[in-house]
Structure formats: C-alpha cells, structure tokens
Motif scaffolding. Structure first.
Motif, PDB file in Angstrom:
ATOM      1  N   VAL A  20      36.363  36.647   3.049  1.00 60.71           N
ATOM      2  CA  VAL A  20      35.004  36.878   2.567  1.00 60.71           C
ATOM      3  C   VAL A  20      34.842  36.540   1.090  1.00 60.71           C
ATOM      4  CG1 VAL A  20      33.158  38.589   2.339  1.00 60.71           C
ATOM      5  CG2 VAL A  20      34.823  38.807   4.181  1.00 60.71           C
ATOM      6  N   TRP A  21      33.732  35.864   0.795  1.00 61.58           N
ATOM      7  CA  TRP A  21      33.218  35.715  -0.568  1.00 61.58           C
ATOM      8  C   TRP A  21      31.856  36.405  -0.600  1.00 61.58           C
ATOM      9  CZ3 TRP A  21      34.693  33.498  -5.264  1.00 61.58           C
ATOM     10  CH2 TRP A  21      33.676  33.346  -6.224  1.00 61.58           C
ATOM     11  N   GLU A  22      31.697  37.423  -1.461  1.00 58.64           N
ATOM     12  CA  GLU A  22      30.430  38.139  -1.553  1.00 58.64           C
ATOM     13  C   GLU A  22      29.629  37.668  -2.753  1.00 58.64           C
ATOM     14  OE1 GLU A  22      29.814  42.228  -0.028  1.00 58.64           O
ATOM     15  OE2 GLU A  22      31.859  42.504  -0.743  1.00 58.64           O
ATOM     16  N   ARG A  23      28.341  37.443  -2.527  1.00 58.32           N
ATOM     17  CA  ARG A  23      27.471  37.021  -3.617  1.00 58.32           C
ATOM     18  C   ARG A  23      27.435  38.111  -4.690  1.00 58.32           C
ATOM     19  NH1 ARG A  23      21.135  38.004  -1.717  1.00 58.32           N
ATOM     20  NH2 ARG A  23      21.509  40.105  -0.937  1.00 58.32           N
ATOM     21  N   GLY A  24      27.485  37.675  -5.926  1.00 59.56           N
ATOM     22  CA  GLY A  24      27.450  38.619  -7.026  1.00 59.56           C
ATOM     23  C   GLY A  24      28.732  39.373  -7.255  1.00 59.56           C
ATOM     24  N   VAL A  25      29.756  39.081  -6.457  1.00 64.94           N
ATOM     25  CA  VAL A  25      31.025  39.807  -6.566  1.00 64.94           C
ATOM     26  C   VAL A  25      32.197  38.839  -6.625  1.00 64.94           C
ATOM     27  CG1 VAL A  25      32.553  41.527  -5.513  1.00 64.94           C
ATOM     28  CG2 VAL A  25      30.064  41.767  -5.303  1.00 64.94           C
ATOM     29  N   GLY A  26      32.324  37.989  -5.590  1.00 66.18           N
ATOM     30  CA  GLY A  26      33.460  37.081  -5.475  1.00 66.18           C
ATOM     31  C   GLY A  26      34.282  37.420  -4.255  1.00 66.18           C
ATOM     32  N   VAL A  27      35.570  37.134  -4.305  1.00 65.35           N
ATOM     33  CA  VAL A  27      36.462  37.414  -3.177  1.00 65.35           C
ATOM     34  C   VAL A  27      36.609  38.932  -3.013  1.00 65.35           C
ATOM     35  CG1 VAL A  27      38.806  37.148  -2.274  1.00 65.35           C
ATOM     36  CG2 VAL A  27      37.730  35.265  -3.521  1.00 65.35           C
ATOM     37  N   THR A  28      36.449  39.410  -1.782  1.00 65.91           N
ATOM     38  CA  THR A  28      36.654  40.828  -1.499  1.00 65.91           C
ATOM     39  C   THR A  28      37.627  40.981  -0.330  1.00 65.91           C
ATOM     40  OG1 THR A  28      34.744  40.942  -0.001  1.00 65.91           O
ATOM     41  CG2 THR A  28      34.366  41.476  -2.317  1.00 65.91           C
TER      42      THR A  28
END
Length: 280
Positions: A205-213
């Motif tokens: 997962v890559w989360e918008r506003g966060v990065g790799v989670t």
C-alpha cells in the motif's frame, strides 16, 4: 491546537496490523484539533508519528464521531483500521460488543468478532467514476493507465494494480507517481496486489498524504472489491499486508473488514510542544 495552549493534551497511540494512529478525544477535553497540529504530531522525529490521526467527538445519531487526518495535515473521509481500533477501545470501555461510528463516509457499524478481533462494515463500494471521483467519465474496471488498474471509492479514492509479484514493485516510486495522476483530482491511495492462492491476495500500500504503510483498511476493502469485479477471487478474501493478515467480506450490506487491533500506549502532549504549533 487546544483552546488554551498552556494546557497539555492527552492522546493514545494505536495500530491495526502496523497501520498506526494517534487518537485524540475531543469530547469535553477542550481540544480543537487543526491541520497544523496534525502535521506536527505526524512528524516521526519531532512529534509522535502516525499514518493517520483520529479525532473523537460526540455526534447525534451515533455512539461516537470520528474525523481523520493524514500525516501531511490533509483530511481523509475513511480509515478502516483506525475505526476498528477506536471501536475496540470504546466497546471494551463500555462493556458492549457492538457500536456505531459516524465518519465522513457515513454511519459505520462495528462488532466484536472474536477475542482480539474487530469487524467494521465500511459501507458499499463506490464504483462509478463521478463518485470515486475520477476526472472524466470512463469505466472504472480498467483505467487507461499502464497496468490497467481498477478504481474504487471507499469514502476515499483507490487505484489497484494486479501484478504477478507485488514484492517486485518499486512501491515508493510508483505509489508517489500514481497518487498524483491527473485522473484522480483528489489524489488517490495506491495498491499493488498479487493472487497467491484461492481467495488469497498479497497486497502492498501507498497512502495519499502519507506514503508507504504497513497496512490500510480501506485499501484492503478496495482491493478485495476490485479482485472480485475482475473475477480473480470471490467476494470473501484474505489479504496479506506488510503488517499482517486482514479478512475482507463484500456482503450485500457493505464491505466488512476483520482484523486485530492494539492500544500501544497513552501519553500527554506537553504545553511546550503545543505552544510551538503555528496555526496561521
């Protein structure tokens, strides 16, 4: 920040499969959480660090209200793992095994599935381009992007690629690129998934506003829906994330997700930390 920056502010640190959160309870605490506070808290070197900040409020028509912030200070309509974490804490605190939570996504039902496991109904997936939203009227099953990903809305936009080997993908490079693709006017979460067995997926997962989670609940829901729409799996699947396994079941009443939660510690933000936050 707080109504009085001289006051300290309590918080909790939680995670679901390594998808980690700071939780602040605004109910009667005199707190007013802002984007600036979210950014300061989200800094893993100078703050506490999180994938999302969850803010609790009293609301009409539900047991509790939730607002979510990303680490960059932007808001998110949905955060499945944080919803499960808060539901577990509140259900344990009140001695109940079910509750409703109000988010921008809508009213979500949470239940105690088994010892240590919480299920949340994340609602029906959004499958039409304008609801996700996309920038133009196109089909959502296979987008005109290299790799033909599938777009799904779970209160926030998702772009899911099915690949032979999710481990081989340069997640940081591809995730950052697709997050800002012009087809997604509100940016997008990005998933890369591989089929590793019957109704069993490996997903990163890559989360918008966060990065790799390490994990993402809404991303897991979106990936399960996309896999079922493409005929890769049935509507009930197990998904192995970097942080562990989550179970997704796309039922008639919505997409249910089930997994573990953890309340890691509670702490207090100091007046010194709060006084340095610039809300201007």
């Amino acid at each position: 920040m707080t109504k009085d920056s001289a006051n300290s502010l309590p918080f909790m640190k939680m995670h679901g499969l390594g998808n980690d959160f700071v939780v602040i309870d605004q109910r009667g605490a005199g707190a007013v959480v802002t984007s600036a506070l979210a950014r300061a808290l989200g800094d893993r070197h100078r703050g506490v660090g999180f994938d999302q900040l969850a803010v609790l409020d009293d609301v009409a028509g539900a047991d509790i209200g939730l607002t979510f912030y990303n680490a960059d200070g932007s808001t998110a309509a949905a955060c499945g793992n944080a919803t499960r974490c808060v539901a577990q804490y509140e259900m344990s605190h009140h001695g109940v095994d079910a509750m409703t939570l109000k988010t921008e996504r809508g009213l979500l039902q949470a239940v105690q599935a088994a010892p240590g496991l919480v299920s949340v109904n994340m609602g029906a997936p959004l499958l039409e381009w304008q609801d996700i939203p996309l920038a133009e009227a196109i089909g959502t099953l296979e987008l005109p992007i290299d790799g033909a990903p599938t777009a799904t809305g779970m209160g926030n936009p998702h772009c899911t690629f099915f690949v032979e080997d999710a481990e081989a993908v340069d997640l940081e490079a591809r995730g950052a690129e697709i997050e800002h693709h012009p087809l997604f006017p509100e940016r997008t979460n990005v998933q890369f998934a591989s089929l590793i067995g019957p109704d069993h997926l490996r997903m990163r997962v890559w989360e918008r506003g966060v990065g790799v989670t390490l994990a993402s609940g809404s991303s897991s829901c979106a990936t399960a829906v996309a896999a079922a729409r493409k005929g890769l799996t049935a509507r009930k699947v197990a998904i192995d994330l970097d942080g562990g396994r989550i179970e997704i079941d796309w039922r008639e009443d919505g997409v249910w997700m089930t997994g573990p939660t953890a309340h890691v510690f509670s702490g207090t933000l100091t007046p010194d930390f709060l006084s340095q936050i610039d809300d201007s």
